[in-house]
Design an enzyme around this catalytic site. Structure first.
Site, short mmCIF file in Angstrom:
data_model
loop_
_atom_site.label_atom_id
_atom_site.label_comp_id
_atom_site.label_asym_id
_atom_site.label_seq_id
_atom_site.Cartn_x
_atom_site.Cartn_y
_atom_site.Cartn_z
CG LEU A 18 -2.27 -1.67 1.51
CD1 LEU A 18 -2.21 -0.89 2.36
CD2 LEU A 18 -2.48 -1.21 0.36
N GLY A 21 -1.05 6.54 0.01
CA GLY A 21 -0.82 7.68 0.66
C GLY A 21 -0.48 9.00 1.01
NE ARG A 25 0.17 10.95 9.93
CZ ARG A 25 0.04 9.58 10.30
NH1 ARG A 25 0.40 9.24 11.67
NH2 ARG A 25 -0.14 8.67 9.69
CE LYS A 32 3.99 6.93 4.70
NZ LYS A 32 3.30 7.56 6.26
N GLY A 87 -8.75 4.58 2.47
CA GLY A 87 -8.47 3.91 3.63
C GLY A 87 -7.20 2.76 3.51
CG ASN A 237 2.65 7.50 10.13
OD1 ASN A 237 2.74 6.52 9.05
ND2 ASN A 237 2.94 6.38 11.54
CB ALA A 389 52.86 23.32 -9.01
C1 UD1 Z 1 -1.49 2.01 9.94
C2 UD1 Z 1 -2.56 0.86 10.56
C3 UD1 Z 1 -2.54 0.32 11.84
C4 UD1 Z 1 -1.05 0.41 11.96
C5 UD1 Z 1 0.15 0.90 11.52
C6 UD1 Z 1 1.75 0.17 11.32
C7 UD1 Z 1 -5.33 1.01 9.11
C8 UD1 Z 1 -6.44 1.74 9.58
N1 UD1 Z 1 -3.84 1.18 9.85
O1 UD1 Z 1 -1.51 2.69 10.34
O2 UD1 Z 1 -3.09 -0.30 12.41
O3 UD1 Z 1 -0.34 0.01 13.37
O4 UD1 Z 1 -0.52 1.18 9.55
O5 UD1 Z 1 2.23 1.54 10.46
O6 UD1 Z 1 -4.33 -0.33 8.69
N2 UD1 Z 1 -2.63 3.55 2.09
C9 UD1 Z 1 -3.35 3.96 0.94
N3 UD1 Z 1 -3.57 3.87 0.63
C10 UD1 Z 1 -5.21 4.75 1.26
C11 UD1 Z 1 -4.93 5.37 3.07
C12 UD1 Z 1 -3.39 4.38 3.01
O7 UD1 Z 1 -2.67 3.19 -0.61
O8 UD1 Z 1 -6.25 5.22 0.79
C13 UD1 Z 1 -1.47 3.27 2.45
C14 UD1 Z 1 -0.46 4.06 2.83
O9 UD1 Z 1 0.04 4.95 1.72
C15 UD1 Z 1 0.64 3.51 3.55
C16 UD1 Z 1 -0.21 2.97 4.74
O10 UD1 Z 1 -1.94 2.05 3.81
O11 UD1 Z 1 1.60 3.73 2.55
C17 UD1 Z 1 -0.63 2.89 5.73
O12 UD1 Z 1 -1.45 4.02 5.79
P1 UD1 Z 1 -1.48 5.06 6.95
O13 UD1 Z 1 -2.25 6.25 6.78
O14 UD1 Z 1 0.23 5.36 7.01
O15 UD1 Z 1 -1.90 4.26 8.18
P2 UD1 Z 1 -1.39 4.70 9.74
O16 UD1 Z 1 -2.17 5.05 10.39
O17 UD1 Z 1 0.15 4.60 10.09
CA CA Z 2 1.78 4.22 8.12
#
Ligand code: UD1
Ligand code: CA
Length: 464
Positions: A18, A21, A25, A32, A87, A237, A389
């Protein structure tokens, strides 16, 4: 040690990474997962670790900065786009059309592109444990002194995982739990595709992948957790976490090199990018940076205080307090202190480049010496040349804007403070007097002097 791998490959496992995002932050215009760690984009570490675990079907979910992320992933994985960032559950769903129809795939490995410390062995172990235990989901739990920002692992009275609760929706008591969800899962493929669409939105409207855990448990399915430390599972993050992840990765790079036979003196002061290669019995001294695609041979002495970028360095080379960028350096060359090799410098074997020697886009032939205060640019310098030189090539014509080439043939001796006004050729075994300004080609074997330089006599060659 992976019974489910055939020849190191896990043909029945697909991976979804994934990376859609934005990484709010980070406060950055760069997505990121493209922030760099030890010279490589963060996403590269996750994709590489997944592939090294033996998984060849890898899908990266991209969204924010999709074009740039896709370009960085290159040919190492398929990319799918998540149009709206709704999500992590919704993100995984985007990979379904690519994977669901494939009956060979029994396992879907899920990881986050912002967890660059994950290792191939963790992925292998996770898949193996899920199968051994018959769990629908296997996940990675990490003990954390500071669990802030992570989802918490909820266990029942028997210690079995019953849910993951995101920080935003956790009760005060749940927030005190110091076991966090690393965001790495192995899930039974058909169960995943069947259940993913039934994840309900959270109060914030996001679809949490982590809700699958409670869903599986409510059906009576087993969820199994393996444990791994923060040094493997930490997510990035913000930029403070970026720096912490970088520290771990650089430490791993240094360790691997030391174990393979390279001496690093005061290792923490030495910064080496991922992918750099250094031969055995080379010694790297403190305050040194070795970057990009650099390859260094055996028995070299590098540093203190050297910076080498995207360069190929031979064996038995010494480089101290110097900068070397996109250059090629042959065996037994001595560089520095305070030399600067710029892009396109090719330094052949046994050359000595001393104090304040600068070379750009030029070849310096074998055995040539250039000891003090010199600039050679856009030149072809032969073998066994002595560069006095203060010698410089005046290669830039500021009226035409053209950079002209200088040729210095084998065996030439350039007197101190020679100016070679390009385009110009100094013939084999010729010699220039101190302060000569060479505006016309010099015949082989002659001595030229003065401003502008003119022939004086034949050169008497030193005894061989
Ligand atoms: C997430 C987990 C959390 C865990 C943490 C570990 C969920 C809901 N939460 O939180 O339990 O402790 O990771 O690092 O899964 N992303 C997408 N599409 C989206 C949203 C996110 O591709 O719509 C990707 C982001 O780019 C990232 C990853 O998913 O690489 C995690 O997303 P992020 O928002 O960082 O989740 P956390 O708040 O870290
Ligand atoms: Ca994360």
């Amino acid at each position: 040690m992976r019974p489910f791998c055939i020849g190191g490959v896990m043909p029945d496992t697909a991976a979804v990474i994934l990376a859609a995002g934005q990484g709010k932050r980070m406060h950055s215009a760069t997505p990121k997962v493209l922030h760099r760690i030890a010279g490589r984009p963060m996403i590269d570490y996750v994709v590489t670790a997944v592939r090294e675990s033996g998984v060849t079907r890898v899908v990266v979910v991209v969204g924010h900065g999709a074009d740039a992320v896709e370009a960085a992933v290159g040919g190492h994985a398929k990319c799918v786009r998540q149009m709206e960032l709704r999500g992590t559950a919704d993100a995984v769903l985007q990979a379904r059309p690519l994977l669901q129809g494939d009956a060979r795939i029994h396992d879907v490995l899920i990881a986050h592109g912002d967890c660059p410390l994950l290792t191939p062995s963790l992925f292998g172990e996770l898949v193996q444990r899920r199968r051994e235990t018959g769990a629908m989901i296997a996940l990675v739990a990490t003990p954390a002194d500071d669990p802030r920002g992570y989802g918490r692992v909820i266990r029942d009275a028997d210690g079995r995982v019953s849910a993951i609760v995101e920080e935003a929706s956790a009760s005060e008591k749940e927030r005190e739990i110091r076991e966090i969800n690393a965001g790495v899962y192995s899930v039974d493929a058909s169960w995943l595709w069947e259940h993913l669409p039934s994840v309900k939105p959270s109060p914030s409207g996001e679809y949490y992948l982590t809700d699958l855990v409670a869903l599986a448990v409510s059906e009576g399915s087993r969820v199994y957790a393996i444990e791994a430390p923060m040094t493997v599972t930490a997510g990035v993050n913000d930029r403070a976490q970026l720096a912490m992840a970088e520290e771990v990765i650089r430490e791993r790079i240094r360790r691997d090199l030391m174990v393979s036979g390279v001496t690093l003196m005061d290792p923490r002061t030495i910064y080496i990018d991922a992918g750099v290669k250094i031969g055995t019995d080379s010694i790297v001294y403190p305050g040194t940076f070795i970057e990009g695609s650099t390859v260094i041979g055996t028995r070299c002495r590098i540093g203190p205080h050297a910076r080498i970028v995207d360069s190929r360095i031979g064996s038995d080379v010494t480089i101290q307090m110097s900068v070397v960028e996109s250059a090629e350096v042959g065996d037994r060359v001595q560089i520095g202190p305070f030399a600067h090799l710029r892009p396109g410098a090719t330094i052949e074997a046994d050359v000595e480049l001393g104090n304040y020697a600068e070379v750009k886009n030029s070849r310096i032939g074998a055995g040539t010496r250039m000891h003090h205060f010199s600039y050679i640019g856009d030149a072809d310098v032969g073998e066994g040349v002595n560069i006095g030189a203060g010698t410089i090539t005046t290669n830039f014509d500021s009226e035409s804007g053209v950079k002209n080439r200088t040729v210095v043939e084998d065996g030439v001796s350039l007197g101190s403070d020679t100016m070679l006004v390009a385009p110009v050729t100094v013939g084999k075994d010729a010699m220039t007097g101190a302060g000569a300004v060479v505006t016309h080609d010099v015949e082989p074997g002659t001595v030229v002097v003065g401003v502008p330089a003119r022939p004086l006599r034949r050169r008497r060659m030193p005894p061989a």
